[in-house]
Motif scaffolding. Sequence first.
Motif, PDB file in Angstrom:
ATOM      1  N   GLY A 183      39.667  39.187  39.995  1.00 33.15           N
ATOM      2  CA  GLY A 183      39.586  40.643  40.109  1.00 33.15           C
ATOM      3  C   GLY A 183      39.397  41.336  38.779  1.00 33.15           C
ATOM      4  N   ILE A 184      38.881  40.603  37.782  1.00 36.66           N
ATOM      5  CA  ILE A 184      38.736  41.127  36.420  1.00 36.66           C
ATOM      6  C   ILE A 184      37.257  41.179  36.049  1.00 36.66           C
ATOM      7  CG2 ILE A 184      39.155  40.557  33.976  1.00 36.66           C
ATOM      8  CD1 ILE A 184      41.822  39.350  34.853  1.00 36.66           C
ATOM      9  N   TYR A 185      36.872  42.198  35.241  1.00 38.58           N
ATOM     10  CA  TYR A 185      35.521  42.188  34.672  1.00 38.58           C
ATOM     11  C   TYR A 185      35.618  42.107  33.142  1.00 38.58           C
ATOM     12  CZ  TYR A 185      35.731  47.207  33.416  1.00 38.58           C
ATOM     13  OH  TYR A 185      36.056  48.442  32.877  1.00 38.58           O
ATOM     14  N   CYS A 186      34.641  41.431  32.544  1.00 38.91           N
ATOM     15  CA  CYS A 186      34.654  41.134  31.112  1.00 38.91           C
ATOM     16  C   CYS A 186      33.317  41.477  30.481  1.00 38.91           C
ATOM     17  CB  CYS A 186      34.929  39.649  30.858  1.00 38.91           C
ATOM     18  SG  CYS A 186      36.446  39.014  31.602  1.00 38.91           S
ATOM     19  N   ARG A 187      33.314  41.479  29.156  1.00 42.67           N
ATOM     20  CA  ARG A 187      32.050  41.535  28.428  1.00 42.67           C
ATOM     21  C   ARG A 187      31.490  40.110  28.347  1.00 42.67           C
ATOM     22  NH1 ARG A 187      32.945  43.478  22.435  1.00 42.67           N
ATOM     23  NH2 ARG A 187      34.489  44.944  23.262  1.00 42.67           N
ATOM     24  N   PRO A 188      30.189  39.910  28.133  1.00 39.88           N
ATOM     25  CA  PRO A 188      29.617  38.558  28.109  1.00 39.88           C
ATOM     26  C   PRO A 188      30.237  37.635  27.070  1.00 39.88           C
ATOM     27  CG  PRO A 188      27.876  40.179  28.349  1.00 39.88           C
ATOM     28  CD  PRO A 188      29.139  40.942  28.111  1.00 39.88           C
ATOM     29  N   SER A 189      30.718  38.176  25.961  1.00 38.26           N
ATOM     30  CA  SER A 189      31.249  37.320  24.899  1.00 38.26           C
ATOM     31  C   SER A 189      32.738  37.033  25.043  1.00 38.26           C
ATOM     32  CB  SER A 189      31.000  37.977  23.537  1.00 38.26           C
ATOM     33  OG  SER A 189      31.737  39.182  23.421  1.00 38.26           O
TER      34      SER A 189
ATOM     35  N   ARG B  27      33.959  50.404  40.266  1.00 37.46           N
ATOM     36  CA  ARG B  27      33.662  50.835  41.632  1.00 37.46           C
ATOM     37  C   ARG B  27      33.721  49.654  42.597  1.00 37.46           C
ATOM     38  NH1 ARG B  27      27.841  53.262  43.515  1.00 37.46           N
ATOM     39  NH2 ARG B  27      28.487  54.247  45.453  1.00 37.46           N
ATOM     40  N   GLY B  28      33.411  48.455  42.083  1.00 42.35           N
ATOM     41  CA  GLY B  28      33.468  47.249  42.905  1.00 42.35           C
ATOM     42  C   GLY B  28      34.870  46.714  43.089  1.00 42.35           C
ATOM     43  N   GLY B  29      35.859  47.373  42.491  1.00 41.55           N
ATOM     44  CA  GLY B  29      37.252  46.977  42.681  1.00 41.55           C
ATOM     45  C   GLY B  29      37.801  46.067  41.601  1.00 41.55           C
ATOM     46  N   PHE B  30      37.118  45.953  40.453  1.00 38.48           N
ATOM     47  CA  PHE B  30      37.569  45.065  39.374  1.00 38.48           C
ATOM     48  C   PHE B  30      38.234  45.876  38.268  1.00 38.48           C
ATOM     49  CE2 PHE B  30      34.107  42.962  41.541  1.00 38.48           C
ATOM     50  CZ  PHE B  30      34.567  41.656  41.693  1.00 38.48           C
ATOM     51  N   ARG B  31      39.190  45.256  37.581  1.00 39.90           N
ATOM     52  CA  ARG B  31      39.857  45.907  36.462  1.00 39.90           C
ATOM     53  C   ARG B  31      39.402  45.275  35.151  1.00 39.90           C
ATOM     54  NH1 ARG B  31      43.506  42.859  33.914  1.00 39.90           N
ATOM     55  NH2 ARG B  31      44.607  41.178  35.005  1.00 39.90           N
ATOM     56  N   ALA B  32      39.556  46.030  34.065  1.00 42.60           N
ATOM     57  CA  ALA B  32      39.083  45.580  32.760  1.00 42.60           C
ATOM     58  C   ALA B  32      39.946  44.446  32.214  1.00 42.60           C
ATOM     59  CB  ALA B  32      39.093  46.750  31.774  1.00 42.60           C
ATOM     60  N   CYS B  33      39.291  43.461  31.623  1.00 41.86           N
ATOM     61  CA  CYS B  33      39.981  42.340  30.977  1.00 41.86           C
ATOM     62  C   CYS B  33      40.778  42.856  29.781  1.00 41.86           C
ATOM     63  CB  CYS B  33      38.948  41.312  30.509  1.00 41.86           C
ATOM     64  SG  CYS B  33      39.633  39.940  29.550  1.00 41.86           S
ATOM     65  N   ARG B  34      42.042  42.434  29.668  1.00 45.54           N
ATOM     66  CA  ARG B  34      42.864  42.877  28.547  1.00 45.54           C
ATOM     67  C   ARG B  34      42.572  42.087  27.282  1.00 45.54           C
ATOM     68  NH1 ARG B  34      48.233  42.313  32.060  1.00 45.54           N
ATOM     69  NH2 ARG B  34      47.767  43.870  33.674  1.00 45.54           N
ATOM     70  N   ARG B  35      41.869  40.975  27.441  1.00 38.85           N
ATOM     71  CA  ARG B  35      41.612  40.121  26.289  1.00 38.85           C
ATOM     72  C   ARG B  35      40.365  40.563  25.521  1.00 38.85           C
ATOM     73  NH1 ARG B  35      41.445  33.479  26.559  1.00 38.85           N
ATOM     74  NH2 ARG B  35      41.308  33.115  24.304  1.00 38.85           N
ATOM     75  N   CYS B  36      39.265  40.785  26.233  1.00 35.97           N
ATOM     76  CA  CYS B  36      38.009  41.139  25.549  1.00 35.97           C
ATOM     77  C   CYS B  36      37.741  42.635  25.546  1.00 35.97           C
ATOM     78  CB  CYS B  36      36.829  40.400  26.165  1.00 35.97           C
ATOM     79  SG  CYS B  36      36.361  40.972  27.833  1.00 35.97           S
ATOM     80  N   ARG B  37      38.507  43.417  26.324  1.00 34.53           N
ATOM     81  CA  ARG B  37      38.392  44.874  26.363  1.00 34.53           C
ATOM     82  C   ARG B  37      36.933  45.314  26.508  1.00 34.53           C
ATOM     83  NH1 ARG B  37      43.438  46.651  22.734  1.00 34.53           N
ATOM     84  NH2 ARG B  37      42.965  48.653  23.683  1.00 34.53           N
ATOM     85  N   PRO B  38      36.346  45.045  27.664  1.00 32.33           N
ATOM     86  CA  PRO B  38      34.924  45.333  27.853  1.00 32.33           C
ATOM     87  C   PRO B  38      34.552  46.802  27.724  1.00 32.33           C
ATOM     88  CG  PRO B  38      35.984  44.863  29.958  1.00 32.33           C
ATOM     89  CD  PRO B  38      36.979  44.515  28.891  1.00 32.33           C
TER      90      PRO B  38
END
Length: 505
Positions: free
Chosen positions: A31-37, A59-70
Motif C-alpha cells: 500500500g506504499i508508493y515510492c520514487r524510482p530510486s 488517489r489510488g489509495g497508496f501512501r508515501a514511502c517514509r524511506r525515500c519520501r517520493p
Amino acid sequence: MELDFERCYRAVDSRDQRFDGCFYTAVRTTGIYCRPSCPAVTPKRENVTFYPSAAAAQRGGFRACRRCRPDAAPGSPEWDARADTVGRAMRLIGDGVVDREGVTGLASRLGYTERHLNRMLTAELGAGPLALARAQRAQAARILVETTDLGLAEIAFAAGFGSVRQFNDTMLEVYAQAPGKLRETRPVIRGEAGVINLRLAYRAPLHVGSLLEFLGARTLPGVDELDGDTYRRGLVLPHGGGSVALRPAERWVHATLRLSDVRDLAPAVARCRRLLDLDADPAAVDGTLGADPALEAVVRAEPGVRVPRAVDGFEMAVRAVVGQQVSVAGARTTLGRLIRVAGVRVAGGSGGEGAEDGAGAAGPVGGIGPSGPAPAPAHQLTGFPAAAVVAELPDAAFGMPAARRDTIRAVAAAVADGKLDLEPGADRAETTARLLDIPGIGPWTAGYVAMRATGDPDVFLATDLAARRGAAALGLPDSAKALAAHAERWRPWRSYALVRLWRSA
C-alpha cells in the motif's frame, strides 16, 4: 498518461535517480508508493503499478514511502519545459494558484472551463487540479511540521487546508501518520521565528559554478547577493515578503527561507527551484548538445549546465531592456539607481499601491552618489520593486535614453494592468507577441525574457554578440544567419546551448 511498464520497471530495478519525479511506483502488497530510486528491495513486477504523479498514487489509495519520501522528488522535467495547457497548469499549481484562487481561478487563467481542465489533467496525470494541489499541500504541511515549531492548527491553514480536520485526515491518508506523530518522529530544531530550512532535490549533475557565476555577476543591492557559495535574494510573494539563502551541495540545494507569512512556503519553493532550473533533465539536454562535435568537449568538461531563470518575471523584463546596449556592469549601475529611487519613494509614502510589496527596504534613504547605492545587508533583501511603483518613477530614476525609459514604463504599466503576463504559467507565444508589440522591444529582448522569465528551453539569440563570440571560439559559424541555421540541431534545448556559448565567450 500511459507509462511504458518495462521501461519504468527497469528504472526501478536499477534505482535510476534520473526518473525521480517522472513517475511513481506503487506496490499493492504494501500500500506504499515510492520514487524510482527508492533503496528498498525491488518489488515483484506482478505487485507493481506505475503512476504519473504522486496525486494519482494517493488517489489510488497508496501512501508515501517514509524511506525515500517520493513527495520531495524533483519535479517532472516534462511539465517544466512544456508550453501547452497542462505544462502551464502544473507550473501554476506549483506556485499555489489553486490554494489562493481555487480551481475556478486556475481555469480562468488558462482560458478553459473547470470541467475541461479537470479532464485534461486527469488524462495526463491521473488526477485533477484539486488532487494535485492537495498533494502539494500535504508536502508543504509535512515540511512545516518537521522544520518549525508552529502549532499544528497554524500549519493546517498555512499549508492551505480549509480546516484542521481536513489537514489531519489528509496527513493520515498520505503519510499513514497523524501530524503530531510526524513531529514526534522528527523532533523540531528550534530556531529563528519565520525561518524554514529545507533541501531542494535535483537531477545530477548540476554545474554549480556556472549558476553562481552568472547570478553573482548580476546581483543588485537590496535584491540579491553572492557570498562565497551561498546566493541570497529577496522574494516578493503572494502573501508578503521574504528572502532565501541557497547553497548548492551534492544531490540537493540547501535553502533557508525567511517568510513573513508561512502560507507562502509552496510558491517560495517553486520560485527557488525555477531560479536554479532544478527540475531540468541534464541527461536529455547534454545528450542532445553533446552529439554536436563542436559542443562535445565543453559538455564533457562541464556537465549539467543549467539556464538561470527568475523568481520575478517583471524584474527580468526590466533587466533585459536595460541590458540591450550596455555591459553587465553598466546595467547593474543603472538598475541600482532605479532600485534606490523606488525604495526612497516607497519609504516616503509616494509609491502608490505597490508600496505594500516592501520595496522601501531596498536600500538606505538618501541621495544617489556616483557609485550607486550602498549594498543592503542580507536581512534587508526585499526583491525587485513592483511594476506599479516603477511605472510611476520620475525620469531621473532611470539614467538611460528616453526611448528605453519609455519602454520600461510601458512594460511596467502592462504588467500592473494585467495585460502582460511574465510568469511561468503564461502562454509563452502570447507573452512574446505582446512584448514585441511594445515599442523598443525586439526579438533579442523578447527572447531573453522568454528564456529566463517564462522558462522557454528552446530560445536562441543568434544576433547576441557574446553568443557569436562563443561560437567563434568553438569553431562554429559566427554570423547570425549561419549560427541560427546550425543551432537547429540543438532543438529543443537551444537555451542551454546559448548559455554554453556565453561561457565559451
